[in-house]
Scaffold this motif. Structure first.
Motif, mmCIF file in Angstrom:
data_model
loop_
_atom_site.group_PDB
_atom_site.id
_atom_site.type_symbol
_atom_site.label_atom_id
_atom_site.label_comp_id
_atom_site.label_asym_id
_atom_site.label_seq_id
_atom_site.Cartn_x
_atom_site.Cartn_y
_atom_site.Cartn_z
ATOM 1 N N GLY A 6 45.385 41.888 24.144
ATOM 2 C CA GLY A 6 44.261 42.398 23.650
ATOM 3 C C GLY A 6 44.927 43.181 22.396
ATOM 4 N N ARG A 7 44.472 44.223 22.053
ATOM 5 C CA ARG A 7 44.558 44.910 20.923
ATOM 6 C C ARG A 7 45.761 45.756 20.745
ATOM 7 N NH1 ARG A 7 40.144 49.837 21.331
ATOM 8 N NH2 ARG A 7 41.180 51.246 23.134
ATOM 9 N N LYS A 8 46.213 45.995 19.443
ATOM 10 C CA LYS A 8 47.509 46.613 19.427
ATOM 11 C C LYS A 8 47.214 48.241 19.591
ATOM 12 C CE LYS A 8 49.450 43.835 15.344
ATOM 13 N NZ LYS A 8 49.843 44.125 14.232
ATOM 14 N N GLY A 9 48.277 48.567 20.427
ATOM 15 C CA GLY A 9 48.516 50.000 20.867
ATOM 16 C C GLY A 9 49.604 50.734 20.502
ATOM 17 N N LYS A 10 49.974 51.355 21.484
ATOM 18 C CA LYS A 10 51.209 52.417 20.935
ATOM 19 C C LYS A 10 52.432 51.540 20.659
ATOM 20 C CE LYS A 10 50.290 56.132 23.941
ATOM 21 N NZ LYS A 10 50.529 57.168 25.103
ATOM 22 N N GLN A 11 53.130 51.874 19.702
ATOM 23 C CA GLN A 11 54.345 51.300 19.155
ATOM 24 C C GLN A 11 54.063 49.667 18.559
ATOM 25 O OE1 GLN A 11 57.751 51.854 21.551
ATOM 26 N NE2 GLN A 11 56.550 53.542 22.633
ATOM 27 N N GLY A 12 52.923 49.631 18.409
ATOM 28 C CA GLY A 12 52.596 48.180 17.861
ATOM 29 C C GLY A 12 52.378 47.126 19.099
ATOM 30 N N TYR A 13 52.467 47.612 20.246
ATOM 31 C CA TYR A 13 52.499 46.560 21.575
ATOM 32 C C TYR A 13 51.003 46.409 21.679
ATOM 33 C CZ TYR A 13 57.414 46.881 22.709
ATOM 34 O OH TYR A 13 58.861 46.596 22.532
ATOM 35 N N ARG A 14 50.607 45.098 22.004
ATOM 36 C CA ARG A 14 49.263 44.668 22.399
ATOM 37 C C ARG A 14 49.071 45.096 23.852
ATOM 38 N NH1 ARG A 14 51.148 40.836 18.662
ATOM 39 N NH2 ARG A 14 49.842 40.489 16.825
ATOM 40 N N ASP A 15 47.718 45.476 24.191
ATOM 41 C CA ASP A 15 47.440 45.716 25.419
ATOM 42 C C ASP A 15 47.536 44.206 26.253
ATOM 43 O OD1 ASP A 15 46.926 48.324 25.013
ATOM 44 O OD2 ASP A 15 44.710 48.021 24.959
ATOM 45 N N LEU A 16 47.596 44.356 27.550
ATOM 46 C CA LEU A 16 47.461 43.225 28.490
ATOM 47 C C LEU A 16 45.930 43.314 29.202
ATOM 48 C CD1 LEU A 16 50.948 43.070 30.136
ATOM 49 C CD2 LEU A 16 50.230 41.895 28.108
ATOM 50 N N ASN A 17 45.344 42.366 29.049
ATOM 51 C CA ASN A 17 44.040 42.295 29.414
ATOM 52 C C ASN A 17 44.108 41.543 30.695
ATOM 53 O OD1 ASN A 17 42.714 42.135 26.072
ATOM 54 N ND2 ASN A 17 43.092 43.715 27.340
ATOM 55 N N VAL A 18 43.583 42.064 31.870
ATOM 56 C CA VAL A 18 43.813 41.491 33.149
ATOM 57 C C VAL A 18 42.322 41.007 33.634
ATOM 58 C CG1 VAL A 18 44.955 41.446 35.346
ATOM 59 C CG2 VAL A 18 46.236 42.547 33.621
ATOM 60 N N GLU A 19 42.245 39.840 34.189
ATOM 61 C CA GLU A 19 40.955 39.446 34.856
ATOM 62 C C GLU A 19 41.065 39.125 36.161
ATOM 63 O OE1 GLU A 19 38.239 36.767 32.667
ATOM 64 O OE2 GLU A 19 38.551 37.976 30.889
ATOM 65 N N GLN A 20 40.359 39.736 36.896
ATOM 66 C CA GLN A 20 40.740 39.631 38.548
ATOM 67 C C GLN A 20 39.567 39.010 39.296
ATOM 68 O OE1 GLN A 20 42.504 42.856 41.153
ATOM 69 N NE2 GLN A 20 40.313 43.181 41.877
ATOM 70 N N THR A 21 39.802 38.210 40.189
ATOM 71 C CA THR A 21 38.867 37.558 41.094
ATOM 72 C C THR A 21 39.457 37.526 42.580
ATOM 73 O OG1 THR A 21 39.639 35.338 41.006
ATOM 74 C CG2 THR A 21 37.834 35.710 39.426
ATOM 75 N N ALA A 22 38.234 37.696 43.531
ATOM 76 C CA ALA A 22 38.698 37.688 44.797
ATOM 77 C C ALA A 22 37.940 36.884 45.741
ATOM 78 C CB ALA A 22 38.514 39.161 45.320
ATOM 79 N N THR A 23 38.366 36.514 46.629
ATOM 80 C CA THR A 23 37.660 35.675 47.638
ATOM 81 C C THR A 23 38.129 36.232 49.244
ATOM 82 O OG1 THR A 23 39.405 33.867 47.798
ATOM 83 C CG2 THR A 23 37.672 33.583 46.300
ATOM 84 N N HIS A 24 36.989 36.136 49.922
ATOM 85 C CA HIS A 24 37.191 36.412 51.334
ATOM 86 C C HIS A 24 36.728 35.489 52.280
ATOM 87 C CE1 HIS A 24 37.496 40.583 49.862
ATOM 88 N NE2 HIS A 24 36.067 40.349 49.334
ATOM 89 N N GLU A 25 37.757 35.060 53.208
ATOM 90 C CA GLU A 25 37.343 33.914 54.060
ATOM 91 C C GLU A 25 37.452 34.238 55.552
ATOM 92 O OE1 GLU A 25 40.528 30.435 55.015
ATOM 93 O OE2 GLU A 25 39.584 30.345 53.138
ATOM 94 N N THR A 26 36.546 34.145 56.228
ATOM 95 C CA THR A 26 36.553 34.256 57.822
ATOM 96 C C THR A 26 36.439 33.073 58.427
ATOM 97 O OG1 THR A 26 34.145 34.497 57.461
ATOM 98 C CG2 THR A 26 35.547 36.528 57.351
ATOM 99 N N SER A 27 37.113 32.912 59.655
ATOM 100 C CA SER A 27 37.019 31.712 60.456
ATOM 101 C C SER A 27 36.618 32.298 62.032
ATOM 102 C CB SER A 27 38.562 30.979 60.561
ATOM 103 O OG SER A 27 38.792 30.556 59.162
ATOM 104 N N LYS A 28 35.876 31.259 62.621
ATOM 105 C CA LYS A 28 35.411 31.588 63.909
ATOM 106 C C LYS A 28 35.250 30.386 64.745
ATOM 107 C CE LYS A 28 30.604 32.419 62.978
ATOM 108 N NZ LYS A 28 29.431 33.416 63.194
ATOM 109 N N MET A 29 35.436 30.278 66.171
ATOM 110 C CA MET A 29 35.094 29.201 66.828
ATOM 111 C C MET A 29 33.554 29.155 66.954
ATOM 112 S SD MET A 29 37.868 27.678 67.348
ATOM 113 C CE MET A 29 37.407 26.439 68.653
#
Length: 274
Positions: free
Chosen positions: A199-222
């Motif tokens: 991402g953009r530059k922040g403190k001490q010239g370090y760029r931000d890390l932009n984290v994108e998250q996805t999730a899945t839920h799985e259920t199983s039954k007889m």
């Protein structure tokens, strides 16, 4: 030690040393007092053993005159039956395996009910600051319970500057699954995956890390005589990590809640010291 390691290379299958093409010279130079034993290379004075097949190394495309390596050092005799203590040493070497800098991550290779697994080096373009590219170490952990499955893959980022290796990201979880079941079919499991961008530059010239998250839920039954699985997407999220006091940390408003797999960000691995 060179003769001992050469003999070891003849005894082990080719794929055992495939993770590092210079395992023998690297270990000979990094641990000159190491002795070959039936359980691996014994590091004198520390009661720790190196399994050559577990060593990973990789040329660094950003600086082709350098090699990156990670060496697990595991205690030779466990004090407790249900746990094994171990460290991982991060090295920057010349192309022949001669160490130029090293950093010992104490406790990284710890195993109990959650087992420390394989490692790999990540040389993607993590340009965290102008003129400074980080490299990554990816670790994996696996649970030993069949009814409470657990898997975690995490990314650690390091910089090499002025002859020093510094850790700047503490094991961001890039994939994790856990759940519970009855040991046969019925149960549920949640999987979270994360990708990282700059991402953009922040403190001490370090760029931000932009984290994108996805999730899945799985259920199983007889259903009758058949085990049926249903998968549905969970919430997506975007998280910014900003550089502060030598580390990337969650930005303002991001407060991971312990025990919530969709909000916990960092590995279960606890490294001793900075």
């Amino acid at each position: 030690m060179k003769l001992a390691l050469a003999a070891l290379a003849l005894l082990l299958p080719a794929q055992a040393l495939a993770q590092c093409a210079i395992t023998e010279p690297l270990l000979a130079q990094a641990y000159p007092n190491g002795q070959q034993s039936e359980n691996g290379v014994l590091v004198k004075g520390g009661g720790r053993t190196i399994q050559p097949r577990d060593v990973v190394c990789k040329p660094w495309p950003w600086r082709p005159e350098l090699m990156l390596a990670a060496v697990p050092l595991v205690e030779t005799k466990s004090a407790a039956a249900d746990e094994t203590k171990g460290d991982v040493e991060i090295l920057v070497t010349d192309p022949d395996g001669k160490p130029l800098a090293r950093r010992l991550e104490r406790g990284m290779a710890f195993s109990d009910a959650i087992q420390f697994g394989e490692m790999s080096l990540d040389t993607a373009r993590y340009d965290v600051r102008d003129g400074l590219r980080a490299f990554g170490l990816r670790t994996a952990q696996y649970g030993s319970s069949r009814v409470n499955p657990y898997m975690e893959r995490s990314l650690w980022l390091y910089t090499f500057d002025k002859g020093r290796i510094e850790r700047v990201l503490d094991g961001l979880i890039v994939e994790r699954s856990n759940g519970e079941n009855n040991g046969a079919c019925e149960g549920e499991i949640t999987t979270v995956k994360r990708t990282i961008g700059l991402g953009r530059k922040g403190k001490q010239g370090y760029r931000d890390l932009n984290v994108e998250q996805t999730a899945t839920h799985e259920t199983s039954k007889m259903v009758g005589d058949e085990c049926l699985t249903d998968e549905r997407p969970g919430k997506t999220a975007k998280i910014d990590l900003t550089f502060d006091k030598g580390r990337y940390r969650p930005g303002t408003g991001t407060k991971p809640r312990s025990g919530d797999i969709e909000k916990d960000l960092f590995s279960l691995i606890q490294i001793k010291g900075r």
